[in-house]
Design a protein around this motif. Structure first.
Motif, PDB file in Angstrom:
ATOM      1  N   ALA A 342       0.824  -1.211   0.000  1.00 58.51           N
ATOM      2  CA  ALA A 342       0.000   0.000   0.000  1.00 58.51           C
ATOM      3  C   ALA A 342       0.856   1.257   0.000  1.00 58.51           C
ATOM      4  N   SER A 343       1.912   1.299   0.806  1.00 54.21           N
ATOM      5  CA  SER A 343       2.755   2.494   0.831  1.00 54.21           C
ATOM      6  C   SER A 343       3.516   2.648  -0.483  1.00 54.21           C
ATOM      7  N   ILE A 344       3.889   1.528  -1.101  1.00 51.72           N
ATOM      8  CA  ILE A 344       4.539   1.583  -2.417  1.00 51.72           C
ATOM      9  C   ILE A 344       3.567   2.139  -3.457  1.00 51.72           C
ATOM     10  N   ALA A 346       1.111   4.149  -2.944  1.00 52.29           N
ATOM     11  CA  ALA A 346       0.952   5.581  -2.694  1.00 52.29           C
ATOM     12  C   ALA A 346       2.123   6.367  -3.284  1.00 52.29           C
ATOM     13  N   SER A 347       3.331   5.825  -3.145  1.00 53.40           N
ATOM     14  CA  SER A 347       4.509   6.495  -3.692  1.00 53.40           C
ATOM     15  C   SER A 347       4.475   6.511  -5.217  1.00 53.40           C
ATOM     16  N   VAL A 348       4.088   5.394  -5.818  1.00 52.81           N
ATOM     17  CA  VAL A 348       3.999   5.338  -7.283  1.00 52.81           C
ATOM     18  C   VAL A 348       2.974   6.344  -7.787  1.00 52.81           C
ATOM     19  N   GLY A 349       1.810   6.399  -7.128  1.00 50.49           N
ATOM     20  CA  GLY A 349       0.794   7.363  -7.532  1.00 50.49           C
ATOM     21  C   GLY A 349       1.268   8.795  -7.416  1.00 50.49           C
ATOM     22  N   ARG A 350       2.146   9.036  -6.468  1.00 49.38           N
ATOM     23  CA  ARG A 350       2.678  10.385  -6.246  1.00 49.38           C
ATOM     24  C   ARG A 350       3.629  10.824  -7.356  1.00 49.38           C
ATOM     25  N   HIS A 351       4.416   9.907  -7.882  1.00 50.42           N
ATOM     26  CA  HIS A 351       5.484  10.272  -8.826  1.00 50.42           C
ATOM     27  C   HIS A 351       5.233   9.843 -10.265  1.00 50.42           C
ATOM     28  N   THR A 436      11.143  -1.396 -13.226  1.00 52.18           N
ATOM     29  CA  THR A 436      10.475  -2.542 -12.619  1.00 52.18           C
ATOM     30  C   THR A 436      10.514  -2.418 -11.101  1.00 52.18           C
ATOM     31  N   ILE A 437       9.339  -2.495 -10.485  1.00 51.84           N
ATOM     32  CA  ILE A 437       9.240  -2.578  -9.027  1.00 51.84           C
ATOM     33  C   ILE A 437       9.041  -4.041  -8.694  1.00 51.84           C
ATOM     34  N   LEU A 438      10.054  -4.647  -8.087  1.00 52.15           N
ATOM     35  CA  LEU A 438      10.037  -6.070  -7.794  1.00 52.15           C
ATOM     36  C   LEU A 438       9.612  -6.264  -6.341  1.00 52.15           C
ATOM     37  N   ALA A 494      10.692   5.374   2.881  1.00 50.20           N
ATOM     38  CA  ALA A 494      11.389   6.629   2.594  1.00 50.20           C
ATOM     39  C   ALA A 494      12.418   6.424   1.484  1.00 50.20           C
ATOM     40  N   ARG A 495      13.167   5.326   1.597  1.00 47.49           N
ATOM     41  CA  ARG A 495      14.167   5.027   0.577  1.00 47.49           C
ATOM     42  C   ARG A 495      13.496   4.715  -0.759  1.00 47.49           C
ATOM     43  N   PHE A 496      12.406   3.950  -0.733  1.00 48.14           N
ATOM     44  CA  PHE A 496      11.698   3.645  -1.977  1.00 48.14           C
ATOM     45  C   PHE A 496      11.218   4.928  -2.650  1.00 48.14           C
ATOM     46  N   ASP A 497      10.624   5.824  -1.884  1.00 51.79           N
ATOM     47  CA  ASP A 497      10.075   7.046  -2.461  1.00 51.79           C
ATOM     48  C   ASP A 497      11.160   7.864  -3.143  1.00 51.79           C
ATOM     49  N   ASP A 498      12.333   7.940  -2.518  1.00 52.22           N
ATOM     50  CA  ASP A 498      13.446   8.690  -3.109  1.00 52.22           C
ATOM     51  C   ASP A 498      13.944   8.028  -4.394  1.00 52.22           C
TER      52      ASP A 498
END
Length: 516
Positions: A342-344, A346-351, A436-438, A494-498
């Motif tokens: 879910a947090s991933i 949210a980050s994908v939708g953001r960027h 690719t997000i694995l 945090a690291r994923f989002d960056d």
């Protein structure tokens, strides 16, 4: 000029200018002919499932077929799973399968097989070339067949001597089939009447009805009539995001789906199929609709979805300026907490950049994505249509070939990713813009749940060893590097989002191993 030259020329004349290939000895004259045709882009896949999956992804985004080139029956067999997905997606594919020379077949050489029988279940059309003079005509038939009724797999069997044999025949131009237009007036009137009868109605959409312009018309119809609107559970392509009509999909879980659809009294199918369970479960229904629910088909895959919806709107008195609800932009908030699907999402939708293409084979890890990204920048969403895993990485590869100026994001589960990880090599060789997000959950998580759903209980020692991918643990950073793709692992949101934000700004293939 030989048969292989005529085949290439016929493909190009039919606007088939990409060939995904994994050739062998029997196809060498076709390979040589490709060398003489610079207009044809040739893309090598290191496994046939990559070849066929890439052709599927390409067709979904290009709205036209690519060619595949496979080596005899065993090569075709290796590619069948993703041809199954292409068939379910309605993707046009000209699937060329090499064959032994006709005079060599009676000797029953080791690779001899019944190619027609292998091809038929996954193909809308199967044709065999008898000799060089037939190549152009049969190729034109294959191209036309791939475009009939909205698209399908057309398998063309090419004997080696038909490829190398000389011919004076010219390359015919394939006739492009016309669509079926819109449904007949009696069907149109029946559907319009049903939408006015006050019963609880579901509009179930698939195919081109899920493109943005058609969705807008469908949304106006639903809003004006009080009907509910859903997308079929698995679809080739949905145009979605902020400023477009939002639509949810039929739920996968049988209990959740039957509860969600329990009050539906009638269903109108628009390029879709009535919802059924992916599998049978003891004591649970196969049909997801409640008893007594009436189903009427308005359009098939071969109809013009946009024109059909516009005709229905006109019959209902729904004007082109009628009210319709559009998805609002997602708030650009940085996700916090643990690294989860879910947090991933949210980050994908953001960027996610405008015009991106999302290819989803995240399986269990992808359940949150659809809801959390309805307000992301406008994008295309490509799903696993036929349920045969190993589609995600090849599908993203083909989509990137079709749309080189658009960012492709693959949502990929680790277990299914191993089926076709060779697609990463093709992405590196072709310099494709795929991120690719694995999702590394170290197992076939969906099968742990399925074990419970079928009533088989919790996994014991032997069952766990068939459902987990640990001991040894897969290292996707090293696997990607071995294929020529830069990769990093992340274990915090945090690291994923960056990292994901950076990946959206840089070109070329890249992989993020999210250790969830």
């Amino acid at each position: 000029m030989n048969g292989a030259d005529v085949l290439c020329d016929t493909l190009l004349a039919g606007d088939v200018d990409v060939c995904f290939a994994n050739p062998g000895t029997s196809e060498m004259h076709f390979v040589a002919a490709l060398d003489r045709k610079p207009a044809m882009r040739c893309v090598l896949g290191l496994f046939e499932g990559v070849v066929t999956g890439a052709a599927d992804g390409y067709a979904r985004m290009a709205d036209k077929p690519a060619a595949t080139l496979l080596h005899l029956g065993p090569g075709l067999a290796n590619g069948l799973a993703n041809l199954h997905n292409a068939r379910r997606a309605g993707s046009p594919v000209v699937n060329i399968v090499g064959e032994h020379a006709t005079y060599h077949l009676p000797f029953d050489a080791p690779l001899t097989s019944d190619i027609e029988s292998l091809a038929r279940p996954m193909s809308a059309w199967v044709g065999r070339i008898g000799h060089s003079d037939e190549v152009g005509e049969r190729a034109a038939q294959a191209i036309a067949a791939s475009r009939v009724n909205g698209g399908g797999v057309a398998t063309l069997i090419l004997p080696a001597d038909a490829a190398w044999g000389e011919t004076s025949r010219t390359s015919p131009v394939a006739q492009t089939p016309t669509s079926e237009g819109i449904p007949d007036d009696p069907i149109l009137r029946e559907v319009a009447t049903r939408l006015r009868n006050g019963r609880r109605t579901l509009l179930l959409l698939s195919g081109h009805a899920l493109r943005a312009d058609a969705l807008t018309v469908a949304g106006r119809i639903a809003q004006a009539t009080g009907a509910r609107m859903l997308a079929q559970q698995s679809n080739a392509r949905i145009e979605r995001g902020a400023g477009r009509v939002p639509i949810e999909r039929v739920l996968y879980n049988i209990d959740a789906c039957t509860a969600d659809l329990a009050d539906v009294e009638q269903v109108v199918l628009i390029g879709a199929k009535a919802p059924v369970g992916f599998f049978a479960y003891p004591g649970k229904p196969s049909d997801m609709l409640p008893p007594g629910c009436e189903v009427v088909r308005y359009t098939t895959r071969g109809h013009d979805a946009l024109a059909s919806l516009q005709a229905l709107a006109e019959a209902l008195g729904v004007t082109p300026d009628a009210a319709v609800t559009l998805a609002k932009p997602t708030p650009p908030e940085r996700p916090t907490g643990a690294l989860t699907p879910a947090s991933i999402a949210a980050s994908v939708g953001r960027h996610l950049p405008e015009g991106a293409i999302v290819c989803d084979e995240a399986i269990t890890s992808g359940h949150a994505f659809f809801k959390l990204t309805s307000g992301a920048a406008p994008h295309d969403f490509l799903a696993l249509t036929g349920g045969a895993i190993g589609a995600g990485l090849p599908m993203g590869t083909g989509a990137a070939v079709a749309c080189p100026h658009r960012k492709v994001v693959c949502l990929q589960a680790d277990g299914s990713g191993m089926f076709t990880l060779q697609a990463l090599w093709t992405q590196a060789r072709e310099r494709l813009d795929v991120v690719t997000i694995l999702f590394a959950n170290r197992g076939y998580a969906i099968l742990h749940n399925e074990l419970k759903q079928v009533g088989a209980g919790e996994a014991g020692h032997n069952a766990r060893r068939m459902l987990d991918v640990v001991d040894p643990t897969l290292d996707w950073v090293k696997l990607a590097a071995g294929m020529g793709v830069e990769a990093v692992f992340v274990d915090t949101i945090a690291r994923f989002d960056d990292v994901f934000a950076l990946a959206m700004r840089r070109p070329g293939p890249f992989l993020i191993e999210a250790r969830i």
